[in-house]
Write a protein that holds these residues in place. Structure first.
Motif, mmCIF file in Angstrom:
data_model
loop_
_atom_site.group_PDB
_atom_site.id
_atom_site.type_symbol
_atom_site.label_atom_id
_atom_site.label_comp_id
_atom_site.label_asym_id
_atom_site.label_seq_id
_atom_site.Cartn_x
_atom_site.Cartn_y
_atom_site.Cartn_z
ATOM 1 N N VAL A 144 35.732 49.409 65.780
ATOM 2 C CA VAL A 144 37.045 49.089 66.258
ATOM 3 C C VAL A 144 37.937 50.282 66.841
ATOM 4 O O VAL A 144 38.622 50.123 67.710
ATOM 5 C CB VAL A 144 37.864 48.493 64.953
ATOM 6 C CG1 VAL A 144 39.339 48.431 65.411
ATOM 7 C CG2 VAL A 144 37.293 47.280 64.402
ATOM 8 N N ARG A 145 37.838 51.432 66.063
ATOM 9 C CA ARG A 145 38.425 52.505 66.824
ATOM 10 C C ARG A 145 38.260 52.848 68.129
ATOM 11 O O ARG A 145 39.206 53.329 68.895
ATOM 12 C CB ARG A 145 38.204 53.628 65.761
ATOM 13 C CG ARG A 145 38.905 55.013 66.351
ATOM 14 C CD ARG A 145 38.438 56.223 65.325
ATOM 15 N NE ARG A 145 37.086 56.776 65.537
ATOM 16 C CZ ARG A 145 36.612 57.284 66.226
ATOM 17 N NH1 ARG A 145 37.486 58.072 67.178
ATOM 18 N NH2 ARG A 145 35.338 57.751 66.459
ATOM 19 N N LEU A 146 36.985 52.967 68.675
ATOM 20 C CA LEU A 146 36.475 53.017 70.010
ATOM 21 C C LEU A 146 37.067 52.125 70.766
ATOM 22 O O LEU A 146 37.343 52.168 71.805
ATOM 23 C CB LEU A 146 35.037 53.228 69.751
ATOM 24 C CG LEU A 146 34.817 54.609 69.119
ATOM 25 C CD1 LEU A 146 33.111 54.536 69.032
ATOM 26 C CD2 LEU A 146 35.076 55.838 69.830
ATOM 27 N N ALA A 147 36.788 50.869 70.159
ATOM 28 C CA ALA A 147 37.245 49.507 71.108
ATOM 29 C C ALA A 147 38.673 49.386 71.420
ATOM 30 O O ALA A 147 39.174 48.905 72.568
ATOM 31 C CB ALA A 147 36.812 48.469 70.412
ATOM 32 N N ILE A 148 39.505 49.967 70.603
ATOM 33 C CA ILE A 148 41.010 49.791 70.822
ATOM 34 C C ILE A 148 41.426 50.492 72.066
ATOM 35 O O ILE A 148 42.303 50.096 72.632
ATOM 36 C CB ILE A 148 41.828 50.602 69.612
ATOM 37 C CG1 ILE A 148 41.660 49.646 68.383
ATOM 38 C CG2 ILE A 148 43.165 51.049 69.997
ATOM 39 C CD1 ILE A 148 42.374 50.269 67.034
ATOM 40 N N PHE A 192 44.706 52.183 60.836
ATOM 41 C CA PHE A 192 45.196 51.222 61.875
ATOM 42 C C PHE A 192 46.429 50.619 61.647
ATOM 43 O O PHE A 192 46.581 49.629 62.338
ATOM 44 C CB PHE A 192 44.029 50.261 61.510
ATOM 45 C CG PHE A 192 42.674 50.522 62.268
ATOM 46 C CD1 PHE A 192 42.353 51.052 63.405
ATOM 47 C CD2 PHE A 192 41.520 50.214 61.326
ATOM 48 C CE1 PHE A 192 40.920 51.298 63.784
ATOM 49 C CE2 PHE A 192 40.164 50.609 61.546
ATOM 50 C CZ PHE A 192 40.036 51.026 62.969
ATOM 51 N N ALA A 193 47.368 51.341 60.956
ATOM 52 C CA ALA A 193 48.658 50.940 60.707
ATOM 53 C C ALA A 193 49.440 50.838 61.922
ATOM 54 O O ALA A 193 50.380 49.971 62.233
ATOM 55 C CB ALA A 193 49.421 51.870 59.719
ATOM 56 N N PRO A 194 49.246 51.804 62.811
ATOM 57 C CA PRO A 194 49.770 51.752 64.312
ATOM 58 C C PRO A 194 49.338 50.553 65.181
ATOM 59 O O PRO A 194 49.943 50.661 66.530
ATOM 60 C CB PRO A 194 49.625 52.946 65.052
ATOM 61 C CG PRO A 194 49.207 54.019 63.706
ATOM 62 C CD PRO A 194 48.318 53.156 62.799
ATOM 63 N N TYR A 195 48.384 49.704 64.887
ATOM 64 C CA TYR A 195 47.885 48.626 65.659
ATOM 65 C C TYR A 195 47.905 47.342 65.102
ATOM 66 O O TYR A 195 47.058 46.705 64.638
ATOM 67 C CB TYR A 195 46.405 49.015 66.051
ATOM 68 C CG TYR A 195 46.141 50.463 66.596
ATOM 69 C CD1 TYR A 195 46.543 50.661 67.864
ATOM 70 C CD2 TYR A 195 45.932 51.423 65.714
ATOM 71 C CE1 TYR A 195 46.378 51.793 68.445
ATOM 72 C CE2 TYR A 195 45.592 52.687 66.096
ATOM 73 C CZ TYR A 195 45.859 52.979 67.595
ATOM 74 O OH TYR A 195 45.800 54.269 68.208
ATOM 75 N N PRO A 196 49.112 46.839 64.741
ATOM 76 C CA PRO A 196 49.573 45.519 63.982
ATOM 77 C C PRO A 196 48.860 44.333 64.809
ATOM 78 O O PRO A 196 48.822 43.337 64.230
ATOM 79 C CB PRO A 196 50.945 45.449 64.088
ATOM 80 C CG PRO A 196 51.374 46.297 65.083
ATOM 81 C CD PRO A 196 50.692 47.488 65.365
ATOM 82 N N ALA A 197 48.359 44.485 66.119
ATOM 83 C CA ALA A 197 48.232 43.449 66.961
ATOM 84 C C ALA A 197 46.485 43.260 66.909
ATOM 85 O O ALA A 197 46.092 42.131 67.251
ATOM 86 C CB ALA A 197 48.278 43.748 68.519
ATOM 87 N N LEU A 198 46.060 44.270 65.940
ATOM 88 C CA LEU A 198 44.511 43.681 65.805
ATOM 89 C C LEU A 198 44.373 42.478 64.882
ATOM 90 O O LEU A 198 45.323 42.070 64.064
ATOM 91 C CB LEU A 198 43.822 44.941 64.929
ATOM 92 C CG LEU A 198 43.503 46.104 65.516
ATOM 93 C CD1 LEU A 198 43.216 47.172 64.446
ATOM 94 C CD2 LEU A 198 42.537 46.125 66.558
ATOM 95 N N PRO A 199 43.411 41.665 65.272
ATOM 96 C CA PRO A 199 43.297 40.226 64.696
ATOM 97 C C PRO A 199 42.921 40.423 63.071
ATOM 98 O O PRO A 199 42.340 41.517 62.456
ATOM 99 C CB PRO A 199 41.975 39.673 65.179
ATOM 100 C CG PRO A 199 41.717 40.508 66.528
ATOM 101 C CD PRO A 199 42.292 41.863 66.369
ATOM 102 N N ALA A 200 43.355 39.611 62.445
ATOM 103 C CA ALA A 200 43.383 39.576 61.015
ATOM 104 C C ALA A 200 41.714 39.341 60.696
ATOM 105 O O ALA A 200 41.021 38.891 61.522
ATOM 106 C CB ALA A 200 44.038 38.558 60.281
#
Length: 345
Positions: free
Chosen positions: A21-25, A52-60
């Protein structure tokens, strides 16, 4: 941007899933459409992974069977062995990049012997591509299932395959000692991985029978044109990430020749680097990156040499290599999303 490829990550709550996920962002062509983690379903990534707190748009996070795969282009499987093949084999046709052991071995009997369970989808093994990128590049564009190598095999095979294929070393006696950060043992709660157990200590495990041995031997045998059996002993060391392998080989050639073989093999590779003469590979050289560093040294015993390689076990040894394979599967530049330099100190 409308030309993004929609991906799903199964097992996003584990170390490899989180690094994927880190790389995909920041990957220019990836859109994270779904994240699955059955035990953590309903939670956000930030709730279990604070970075991942700075990325709130990530899917749940959801359960895997709740994902609508009809709009997914590629699925990354970051699940344990057996569970991965059982779930992925039921997908209707999406391209699969699997980070488990389930599609690495071509023989279902060998899989059962080393993993203790019958293979959930043996009919898929023959068509799966073993995704050691530098040696699978031609097969990746047409592949539906790509099996990413284990972290130890990635380091060992990159160090040895050119030497074995060119008959620069003997395929009969190869001894590998490997060191890995604790993240290589997974995120599950295990007594042996507690801080007091691993801090200020180094210990071997899987002595004489580690599950990565058959895939190393499978690939070395293919290159050697004969059966290859290696001695392999992994060790857990008190660091979060990183991996270093020290390999003793027998050779009728000098170290300079072995270096020439490796230099020729990797001269155009963006991620595999032969270090200058006398410079020892170290995990700090590759931490957080998809890079590999290799070098060769003379042993004091005539006819022997020492080959050393270092990788980040979670990037080149897992999620980074998965992204590298994804790029080639979809006709993208191989380095896309993987350009970050190593983190030091």
């Amino acid at each position: 941007m409308t030309d993004r490829l929609r991906i799903a990550v199964l097992g996003a709550s584990g170390y490899t899933g989180a690094d994927l996920v880190r790389l995909a962002i920041t990957h220019p062509r990836m859109e994270i459409a779904a994240l699955a983690a059955n035990a953590k379903a309903g939670q956000t990534m930030a709730a279990i992974w604070p970075h991942f707190a700075p990325y709130p748009a990530l899917p749940a996070l959801v359960k895997a069977d709740e994902i609508d795969f009809s709009g997914i282009d590629a699925v990354f499987g970051c699940l344990p062995h057996a569970a991965s093949a059982e779930l992925l084999s039921g997908l209707p046709g999406q391209r699969i990049i699997d980070l488990s052991a389930d599609f690495r071995l071509k023989d279902a009997g060998t899989y059962a012997d080393w993993y203790g369970v019958a293979h959930p989808a043996p009919e898929l093994l023959a068509g799966a591509v073993y995704g050691l990128t530098e040696f699978a590049r031609r097969s990746l564009p047409a592949a539906r299932i790509v099996a990413c190598p284990g972290c130890y095999p990635t380091a060992v095979l990159l160090a040895l395959l050119p030497l074995v294929a060119s008959h620069a070393i003997s395929a009969e006696r190869i001894t590998v000692n490997a060191l890995s950060g604790v993240s290589g043992a997974g995120r599950g709660l295990k007594e042996a991985n507690l801080f007091p157990e691993v801090a200020e200590a180094v210990h071997p495990y899987g002595i004489g029978r580690h599950r990565h041995m058959p895939e190393m031997e499978q690939e070395l045998s293919l290159r050697a044109g004969r059966d290859v059996t290696i001695s392999f002993t992994p060790h857990l060391v008190p660091m979060n990430r990183g991996e270093l392998v020290t390999i003793v080989v027998e050779t009728a050639h000098g170290v300079d020749y072995l270096r020439e073989v490796l230099a020729d093999a990797y001269i155009a590779e963006p991620f595999v680097h032969l270090l200058p003469i006398g410079v020892a590979p170290a995990t700090r050289m590759v931490r957080g990156s998809n890079h590999v560093v290799i070098n060769v040294f003379a042993d004091r015993v005539p006819g022997r040499a020492i080959v050393i390689a270092a990788i980040d076990n979670l990037v080149k040894g897992s999620s980074g290599q998965a992204v590298q394979n994804f790029n080639l599967m979809f006709g993208l530049p191989e380095t896309m999303g993987l350009e970050q330099a190593p983190l030091f100190p």
